[in-house]
Scaffold this motif. Sequence first.
Motif, mmCIF file in Angstrom:
data_model
loop_
_atom_site.group_PDB
_atom_site.id
_atom_site.type_symbol
_atom_site.label_atom_id
_atom_site.label_comp_id
_atom_site.label_asym_id
_atom_site.label_seq_id
_atom_site.Cartn_x
_atom_site.Cartn_y
_atom_site.Cartn_z
ATOM 1 N N VAL A 137 0.673 -1.343 -0.092
ATOM 2 C CA VAL A 137 -0.098 0.106 0.104
ATOM 3 C C VAL A 137 0.822 1.108 0.138
ATOM 4 O O VAL A 137 0.266 2.440 0.048
ATOM 5 N N GLY A 138 2.008 1.194 0.175
ATOM 6 C CA GLY A 138 3.021 2.402 -0.244
ATOM 7 C C GLY A 138 3.220 2.878 1.567
ATOM 8 O O GLY A 138 3.083 2.091 2.421
ATOM 9 N N ASP A 139 3.672 4.240 1.706
ATOM 10 C CA ASP A 139 4.063 4.799 2.549
ATOM 11 C C ASP A 139 3.012 4.914 3.853
ATOM 12 O O ASP A 139 1.981 5.102 3.568
ATOM 13 N N ARG A 140 3.345 4.290 4.949
ATOM 14 C CA ARG A 140 2.531 4.021 6.183
ATOM 15 C C ARG A 140 2.983 5.005 7.216
ATOM 16 O O ARG A 140 2.526 4.732 8.515
ATOM 17 N N SER A 141 3.801 5.964 7.014
ATOM 18 C CA SER A 141 4.489 6.345 8.261
ATOM 19 C C SER A 141 3.571 7.464 8.962
ATOM 20 O O SER A 141 4.058 7.695 10.017
ATOM 21 N N ARG A 142 2.402 7.724 8.305
ATOM 22 C CA ARG A 142 1.686 8.717 9.009
ATOM 23 C C ARG A 142 0.466 7.988 9.707
ATOM 24 O O ARG A 142 -0.505 8.519 9.903
ATOM 25 N N ASP A 143 0.384 6.590 9.342
ATOM 26 C CA ASP A 143 -0.666 5.764 9.988
ATOM 27 C C ASP A 143 -1.123 6.037 11.538
ATOM 28 O O ASP A 143 -2.041 5.718 11.878
ATOM 29 N N ASP A 144 -0.165 6.237 12.341
ATOM 30 C CA ASP A 144 -0.537 6.413 13.841
ATOM 31 C C ASP A 144 -1.468 7.618 14.155
ATOM 32 O O ASP A 144 -1.978 7.810 15.341
ATOM 33 N N GLN A 145 -1.602 8.534 13.270
ATOM 34 C CA GLN A 145 -2.472 9.570 13.430
ATOM 35 C C GLN A 145 -3.846 9.449 13.086
ATOM 36 O O GLN A 145 -4.852 10.188 13.449
ATOM 37 N N TRP A 146 -4.282 8.309 12.361
ATOM 38 C CA TRP A 146 -5.535 8.051 12.080
ATOM 39 C C TRP A 146 -5.923 6.622 11.966
ATOM 40 O O TRP A 146 -6.997 6.508 11.897
ATOM 41 N N PHE A 147 -4.948 5.478 12.120
ATOM 42 C CA PHE A 147 -5.083 4.066 11.896
ATOM 43 C C PHE A 147 -4.695 3.327 13.114
ATOM 44 O O PHE A 147 -3.400 3.592 13.313
ATOM 45 N N THR A 148 -5.354 2.505 13.566
ATOM 46 C CA THR A 148 -4.774 1.373 14.620
ATOM 47 C C THR A 148 -5.437 0.182 14.539
ATOM 48 O O THR A 148 -6.535 -0.292 14.058
ATOM 49 N N ALA A 149 -4.075 -0.723 14.062
ATOM 50 C CA ALA A 149 -4.448 -2.146 13.826
ATOM 51 C C ALA A 149 -4.123 -2.921 14.969
ATOM 52 O O ALA A 149 -3.216 -2.719 15.756
ATOM 53 N N CYS A 150 -5.081 -3.892 15.432
ATOM 54 C CA CYS A 150 -4.889 -4.876 16.598
ATOM 55 C C CYS A 150 -5.059 -6.376 15.732
ATOM 56 O O CYS A 150 -5.938 -6.555 15.057
ATOM 57 N N ASP A 151 -4.189 -7.046 16.228
ATOM 58 C CA ASP A 151 -4.193 -8.428 15.904
ATOM 59 C C ASP A 151 -4.573 -9.525 16.988
ATOM 60 O O ASP A 151 -4.304 -10.636 17.018
ATOM 61 N N THR A 152 -5.047 -8.840 17.951
ATOM 62 C CA THR A 152 -5.717 -9.619 18.975
ATOM 63 C C THR A 152 -6.949 -9.473 19.000
ATOM 64 O O THR A 152 -7.588 -8.488 18.489
ATOM 65 N N TRP A 153 -7.816 -10.058 20.168
ATOM 66 C CA TRP A 153 -9.148 -10.008 20.260
ATOM 67 C C TRP A 153 -9.252 -8.326 20.767
ATOM 68 O O TRP A 153 -8.503 -7.691 21.520
ATOM 69 N N ILE A 154 -10.537 -7.687 20.414
ATOM 70 C CA ILE A 154 -10.949 -6.531 20.579
ATOM 71 C C ILE A 154 -12.360 -6.707 21.324
ATOM 72 O O ILE A 154 -12.995 -7.480 20.910
ATOM 73 N N PRO A 155 -12.742 -5.673 22.065
ATOM 74 C CA PRO A 155 -14.194 -5.797 22.754
ATOM 75 C C PRO A 155 -15.070 -5.352 21.743
ATOM 76 O O PRO A 155 -15.347 -4.177 21.960
ATOM 77 N N GLN A 156 -15.337 -5.839 20.700
ATOM 78 C CA GLN A 156 -16.017 -5.394 19.554
ATOM 79 C C GLN A 156 -17.533 -4.772 19.907
ATOM 80 O O GLN A 156 -17.972 -3.929 19.598
ATOM 81 N N VAL A 157 -18.187 -5.796 20.969
ATOM 82 C CA VAL A 157 -19.638 -5.263 21.172
ATOM 83 C C VAL A 157 -19.436 -3.943 22.088
ATOM 84 O O VAL A 157 -20.264 -2.896 21.644
ATOM 85 N N ALA A 158 -18.555 -3.605 22.839
ATOM 86 C CA ALA A 158 -18.521 -2.412 23.591
ATOM 87 C C ALA A 158 -17.832 -1.542 22.699
ATOM 88 O O ALA A 158 -18.481 -0.108 22.622
ATOM 89 N N LEU A 159 -16.878 -1.571 21.882
ATOM 90 C CA LEU A 159 -16.447 -0.939 20.663
ATOM 91 C C LEU A 159 -17.580 -0.195 19.753
ATOM 92 O O LEU A 159 -17.870 1.034 19.393
ATOM 93 N N LEU A 160 -18.395 -1.095 19.232
ATOM 94 C CA LEU A 160 -19.484 -0.813 18.182
ATOM 95 C C LEU A 160 -20.645 0.030 19.019
ATOM 96 O O LEU A 160 -21.339 0.757 18.384
#
Length: 183
Positions: free
Chosen positions: A59-82
């Motif tokens: 996808v190219g340069d991801r250097s500014r991802d921390d300003q708008w994008f968070t990736a999680c590769d573990t379980w997330i509390p999806q019900v609470a988040l939604l």
Amino acid sequence: AEYDPLPIVVCSSSTLEFQSLTAVGLATLYRALRRGRDRWRVVWRVGHRESYEEAMANVGDRSRDDQWFTACDTWIPQVALLSHPQVKCFVSHMGWNGTNEALMSGTPILATPVGADQPENAALCKKLGVAIVLDTVDPNSSFTTPPRDVPFRPPERFDVDSAYQSLRAILEPDSSYQQAALR
């Protein structure tokens, strides 16, 4: 920390490769999300790890991802988040659990169905007016999940523009998708 008023898009996909977007589809979706990085924030729960890594490598340069994008590769509390008031869109493969969680929380959906029950769940949510469905399913398929030994399936047919426009349509403050999801 300063309050960020921008809406949040939560993305989730299957951990099973044959029930998730291909790396091509994931990269296309990421590019659409990145196009709106000044309009929204993204929490992305990584599903099939290898497909995600392949997509992100392309996808190219991801250097500014921390300003708008968070990736999680573990379980997330999806019900609470939604259920959080800032979450305004759920990008989902339309598995039964995630579909129910979005419906119960009043969160509109950008649907990316691939197989099994996903296309039917997406069609139902579209009919209810709470989802936009991206072109992800082979129209010649019987909507069943391919066997695990199938080495290849065609990539999705949606493009960055259609995904971005769909996200914008859902995230408009007075969108019909927001209103329908809250009913």
